[in-house]
Scaffold this motif. Structure first.
Motif, PDB file in Angstrom:
ATOM      1  N   ARG A  66       0.823  -1.210   0.000  1.00  0.00           N
ATOM      2  CA  ARG A  66       0.000   0.000   0.000  1.00  0.00           C
ATOM      3  C   ARG A  66       0.852   1.253   0.000  1.00  0.00           C
ATOM      4  NH1 ARG A  66      -4.886  -1.451   4.292  1.00  0.00           N
ATOM      5  NH2 ARG A  66      -5.973  -2.971   2.924  1.00  0.00           N
ATOM      6  N   ALA A  67       1.907   1.215   0.741  1.00  0.00           N
ATOM      7  CA  ALA A  67       2.804   2.364   0.746  1.00  0.00           C
ATOM      8  C   ALA A  67       3.402   2.588  -0.640  1.00  0.00           C
ATOM      9  CB  ALA A  67       3.901   2.155   1.785  1.00  0.00           C
ATOM     10  N   GLN A  68       3.707   1.490  -1.297  1.00  0.00           N
ATOM     11  CA  GLN A  68       4.246   1.617  -2.651  1.00  0.00           C
ATOM     12  C   GLN A  68       3.181   2.196  -3.617  1.00  0.00           C
ATOM     13  OE1 GLN A  68       5.725  -2.221  -3.760  1.00  0.00           O
ATOM     14  NE2 GLN A  68       7.423  -2.175  -2.241  1.00  0.00           N
ATOM     15  N   VAL A  69       1.901   1.770  -3.445  1.00  0.00           N
ATOM     16  CA  VAL A  69       0.824   2.307  -4.299  1.00  0.00           C
ATOM     17  C   VAL A  69       0.641   3.803  -4.070  1.00  0.00           C
ATOM     18  CG1 VAL A  69      -1.661   2.246  -4.721  1.00  0.00           C
ATOM     19  CG2 VAL A  69      -0.391   0.112  -4.520  1.00  0.00           C
ATOM     20  N   VAL A  70       0.645   4.200  -2.784  1.00  0.00           N
ATOM     21  CA  VAL A  70       0.508   5.627  -2.475  1.00  0.00           C
ATOM     22  C   VAL A  70       1.661   6.409  -3.068  1.00  0.00           C
ATOM     23  CG1 VAL A  70       0.482   7.290  -0.585  1.00  0.00           C
ATOM     24  CG2 VAL A  70      -0.869   5.191  -0.421  1.00  0.00           C
ATOM     25  N   GLU A  71       2.822   5.816  -2.964  1.00  0.00           N
ATOM     26  CA  GLU A  71       3.999   6.492  -3.532  1.00  0.00           C
ATOM     27  C   GLU A  71       3.863   6.622  -5.050  1.00  0.00           C
ATOM     28  OE1 GLU A  71       8.889   5.991  -3.582  1.00  0.00           O
ATOM     29  OE2 GLU A  71       7.596   4.469  -2.618  1.00  0.00           O
ATOM     30  N   ALA A  72       3.355   5.553  -5.661  1.00  0.00           N
ATOM     31  CA  ALA A  72       3.175   5.618  -7.128  1.00  0.00           C
ATOM     32  C   ALA A  72       2.089   6.634  -7.504  1.00  0.00           C
ATOM     33  CB  ALA A  72       2.820   4.233  -7.644  1.00  0.00           C
ATOM     34  N   GLU A  73       0.987   6.680  -6.727  1.00  0.00           N
ATOM     35  CA  GLU A  73      -0.071   7.659  -7.006  1.00  0.00           C
ATOM     36  C   GLU A  73       0.432   9.083  -6.828  1.00  0.00           C
ATOM     37  OE1 GLU A  73      -3.276   6.658  -4.467  1.00  0.00           O
ATOM     38  OE2 GLU A  73      -4.002   4.998  -5.727  1.00  0.00           O
ATOM     39  N   ALA A  74       1.362   9.263  -5.925  1.00  0.00           N
ATOM     40  CA  ALA A  74       1.918  10.606  -5.722  1.00  0.00           C
ATOM     41  C   ALA A  74       2.748  11.050  -6.936  1.00  0.00           C
ATOM     42  CB  ALA A  74       2.766  10.632  -4.456  1.00  0.00           C
ATOM     43  N   GLU A  75       3.216  10.119  -7.707  1.00  0.00           N
ATOM     44  CA  GLU A  75       4.006  10.473  -8.896  1.00  0.00           C
ATOM     45  C   GLU A  75       3.125  10.855 -10.096  1.00  0.00           C
ATOM     46  OE1 GLU A  75       7.219  10.764  -9.193  1.00  0.00           O
ATOM     47  OE2 GLU A  75       7.589  10.216  -7.071  1.00  0.00           O
ATOM     48  N   VAL A  76       1.811  10.543 -10.060  1.00  0.00           N
ATOM     49  CA  VAL A  76       0.923  10.822 -11.208  1.00  0.00           C
ATOM     50  C   VAL A  76       0.767  12.335 -11.468  1.00  0.00           C
ATOM     51  CG1 VAL A  76      -1.443  10.602 -12.076  1.00  0.00           C
ATOM     52  CG2 VAL A  76      -0.294   8.633 -11.014  1.00  0.00           C
ATOM     53  N   PRO A  77       0.463  13.160 -10.459  1.00  0.00           N
ATOM     54  CA  PRO A  77       0.368  14.603 -10.729  1.00  0.00           C
ATOM     55  C   PRO A  77       1.661  15.198 -11.290  1.00  0.00           C
ATOM     56  CG  PRO A  77      -0.658  14.083  -8.631  1.00  0.00           C
ATOM     57  CD  PRO A  77       0.059  12.870  -9.083  1.00  0.00           C
ATOM     58  N   ARG A  78       2.759  14.720 -10.788  1.00  0.00           N
ATOM     59  CA  ARG A  78       4.039  15.223 -11.303  1.00  0.00           C
ATOM     60  C   ARG A  78       4.201  14.847 -12.775  1.00  0.00           C
ATOM     61  NH1 ARG A  78       8.173  13.545  -6.391  1.00  0.00           N
ATOM     62  NH2 ARG A  78       7.137  14.772  -4.717  1.00  0.00           N
ATOM     63  N   ALA A  79       3.829  13.596 -13.089  1.00  0.00           N
ATOM     64  CA  ALA A  79       3.944  13.186 -14.494  1.00  0.00           C
ATOM     65  C   ALA A  79       2.999  13.997 -15.403  1.00  0.00           C
ATOM     66  CB  ALA A  79       3.632  11.691 -14.593  1.00  0.00           C
ATOM     67  N   MET A  80       1.784  14.291 -14.913  1.00  0.00           N
ATOM     68  CA  MET A  80       0.843  15.108 -15.685  1.00  0.00           C
ATOM     69  C   MET A  80       1.398  16.516 -15.910  1.00  0.00           C
ATOM     70  SD  MET A  80      -1.767  13.269 -16.510  1.00  0.00           S
ATOM     71  CE  MET A  80      -2.996  14.516 -16.868  1.00  0.00           C
ATOM     72  N   ALA A  81       1.959  17.077 -14.831  1.00  0.00           N
ATOM     73  CA  ALA A  81       2.523  18.426 -14.961  1.00  0.00           C
ATOM     74  C   ALA A  81       3.679  18.435 -15.948  1.00  0.00           C
ATOM     75  CB  ALA A  81       2.973  18.915 -13.587  1.00  0.00           C
ATOM     76  N   ALA A  82       4.507  17.401 -15.870  1.00  0.00           N
ATOM     77  CA  ALA A  82       5.636  17.330 -16.809  1.00  0.00           C
ATOM     78  C   ALA A  82       5.151  17.170 -18.240  1.00  0.00           C
ATOM     79  CB  ALA A  82       6.551  16.178 -16.417  1.00  0.00           C
ATOM     80  N   ALA A  83       4.074  16.377 -18.431  1.00  0.00           N
ATOM     81  CA  ALA A  83       3.544  16.191 -19.789  1.00  0.00           C
ATOM     82  C   ALA A  83       2.945  17.473 -20.326  1.00  0.00           C
ATOM     83  CB  ALA A  83       2.512  15.067 -19.755  1.00  0.00           C
ATOM     84  N   LEU A  84       2.269  18.273 -19.456  1.00  0.00           N
ATOM     85  CA  LEU A  84       1.709  19.560 -19.885  1.00  0.00           C
ATOM     86  C   LEU A  84       2.821  20.523 -20.253  1.00  0.00           C
ATOM     87  CD1 LEU A  84      -1.246  19.953 -17.353  1.00  0.00           C
ATOM     88  CD2 LEU A  84      -1.420  19.586 -19.835  1.00  0.00           C
ATOM     89  N   ARG A  85       3.868  20.541 -19.467  1.00  0.00           N
ATOM     90  CA  ARG A  85       4.967  21.462 -19.756  1.00  0.00           C
ATOM     91  C   ARG A  85       5.662  21.090 -21.057  1.00  0.00           C
ATOM     92  NH1 ARG A  85       6.009  21.076 -14.174  1.00  0.00           N
ATOM     93  NH2 ARG A  85       7.650  19.550 -14.600  1.00  0.00           N
ATOM     94  N   GLU A  86       5.780  19.839 -21.284  1.00  0.00           N
ATOM     95  CA  GLU A  86       6.514  19.394 -22.465  1.00  0.00           C
ATOM     96  C   GLU A  86       5.625  19.357 -23.712  1.00  0.00           C
ATOM     97  OE1 GLU A  86       8.122  15.672 -21.421  1.00  0.00           O
ATOM     98  OE2 GLU A  86       9.565  16.479 -19.936  1.00  0.00           O
ATOM     99  N   GLY A  87       4.315  19.579 -23.500  1.00  0.00           N
ATOM    100  CA  GLY A  87       3.415  19.606 -24.644  1.00  0.00           C
ATOM    101  C   GLY A  87       3.025  18.248 -25.157  1.00  0.00           C
ATOM    102  N   LYS A  88       3.194  17.241 -24.351  1.00  0.00           N
ATOM    103  CA  LYS A  88       2.833  15.891 -24.778  1.00  0.00           C
ATOM    104  C   LYS A  88       1.325  15.675 -24.730  1.00  0.00           C
ATOM    105  CE  LYS A  88       7.202  13.792 -23.513  1.00  0.00           C
ATOM    106  NZ  LYS A  88       7.887  12.773 -22.709  1.00  0.00           N
TER     107      LYS A  88
END
Length: 362
Positions: free
Chosen positions: A299-321
């Motif tokens: 569960r801790a690993q899932v929470v950690e992975a879910e915490a990476e989703v907003p960062r990935a979305m922000a990076a994709a928006l910045r990069e125009g993907k």
């Protein structure tokens, strides 16, 4: 100095005058000499009687036993009471025993009981038992009661054993008590074992006989089986006695030792099984705790992975993907999914299994 010499001369003159007067008085009174002679004779007689037991000598002489005065004096000088040897010698000669005074004196000086040895020899002679003086004295010096041994040879003794507990093959305990009739074996009295060995060997024979029986009923039906087995083992070997008979006085039934042993074994097995079950339960609890720890870790690993989703979305928006519209469509899809899950949970029965709700949620 002259005064000292004058005093000494005067003292010598006085002593001479006194001696002359005493001699004159003695010559005039001859009774004094008679008194002195009688006193000396009385002292000599007392000294003679002190070393020579005249009364004992007269007793021995009147009994037909010749004991010289020199022998009596020699006993006194060797600090031996003549009465301790002369009286047994008179008794032995009256009984017709071939015993001499030096033999008795030798046994007495060795620490033996002369009177008891003579009594034993007389008893053995009257009972037609061959017992020489050397054998009797050796038995006495060995610490045995030689008179009692001769009496037991004539009149056997009954030895009662303590209660002996033995267990038959069927597990029933029997308590037996035996009476052993023995008589003394004179030839093996020196160096032979005593009553304790007889009792111990009889107890061993009882235990062997009962233990080899298939059931305790065989022993109860035929107690003579114990006597025959014990007698056939030759238990009197190496002892000072000869076993004449062994009689079983009493046989009682004791505990059911076999059943008790089975109960104890069953209780021990139950405790062992309980201990093993407790061990398995502890291992299961430990394994459960390990699994819970693993779930928490996942569960801790899932929470950690879910915490990476907003960062990935922000990076994709910045990069125009992805574009803004794509982002809003993703948000609408998540909201729609959440709404559907809420509707499914609300319409699900209260007693529905958790697995069904989980599948609907998925």
């Amino acid at each position: 100095m002259n005064t000292l010499f004058a005093l000494s001369d005067a003292f010598l003159d006085l002593m001479d005058n006194g001696g002359a007067a005493k001699e004159t008085a003695t010559n005039q009174n001859p009774g004094v000499w008679i008194f002195v002679i009688l006193a000396i004779a009385l002292i000599a007689v007392l000294i003679f009687l002190r070393f020579v037991p005249l009364g004992l000598w007269i007793t021995a002489l009147s009994s037909g036993v010749h004991v010289s005065i020199g022998s009596l004096v020699g006993m006194r000088l060797r600090r031996i009471q003549p009465r301790m040897l002369v009286n047994p010698l008179i008794k032995a000669r009256k009984a017709g025993l071939d015993v001499t005074l030096p033999m008795l004196e030798t046994h007495y000086l060795a620490g033996g009981n002369v009177d008891k040895v003579i009594n034993a020899l007389i008893a053995a002679q009257r009972s037609n038992i061959e017992l020489p003086f050397e054998k009797a004295s050796a038995i006495d010096l060995a610490g045995r009661d030689v008179l009692q041994a001769v009496q037991m040879s004539v009149t056997p003794k009954v030895i009662e054993t303590p209660v002996v507990a033995a267990i038959a093959k069927d597990g029933i305990e029997l308590r037996a008590k035996a009476r052993v009739t023995v008589r003394t074996n004179i030839e093996r009295l020196v160096g032979g074992s005593g009553e304790e060995t007889i009792i111990a060997r009889v107890g061993e024979g009882i235990v062997t006989t009962v233990g080899s029986s298939e059931t305790h009923k065989q022993v109860l039906e035929n107690p003579d089986l114990i006597s025959q087995t014990v007698l056939n083992k030759g238990l009197d070997a190496g002892t000072a006695y000869e076993i004449l008979s062994i009689d079983i006085a009493d046989v009682d039934v004791g505990r059911n030792v076999g059943a008790q042993l089975q109960m104890d074994q069953a209780e021990a097995d139950r405790r062992i099984a309980q201990a093993r079950a407790e061990e398995r339960r502890a291992m299961a609890v430990a394994h459960e705790q390990e699994m819970r720890a693993a779930v928490q870790e996942k569960r801790a690993q899932v929470v950690e992975a879910e915490a990476e989703v907003p960062r990935a979305m922000a990076a994709a928006l910045r990069e125009g993907k992805i574009g803004v519209m794509d982002y809003y469509q993703l948000k609408n899809l998540e909201a729609d999914t959440s709404m559907r899950d809420g509707i499914a949970r609300a319409s699900a029965p209260a007693n529905a299994p958790a697995s069904t709700a989980g599948s609907e949620k998925r």
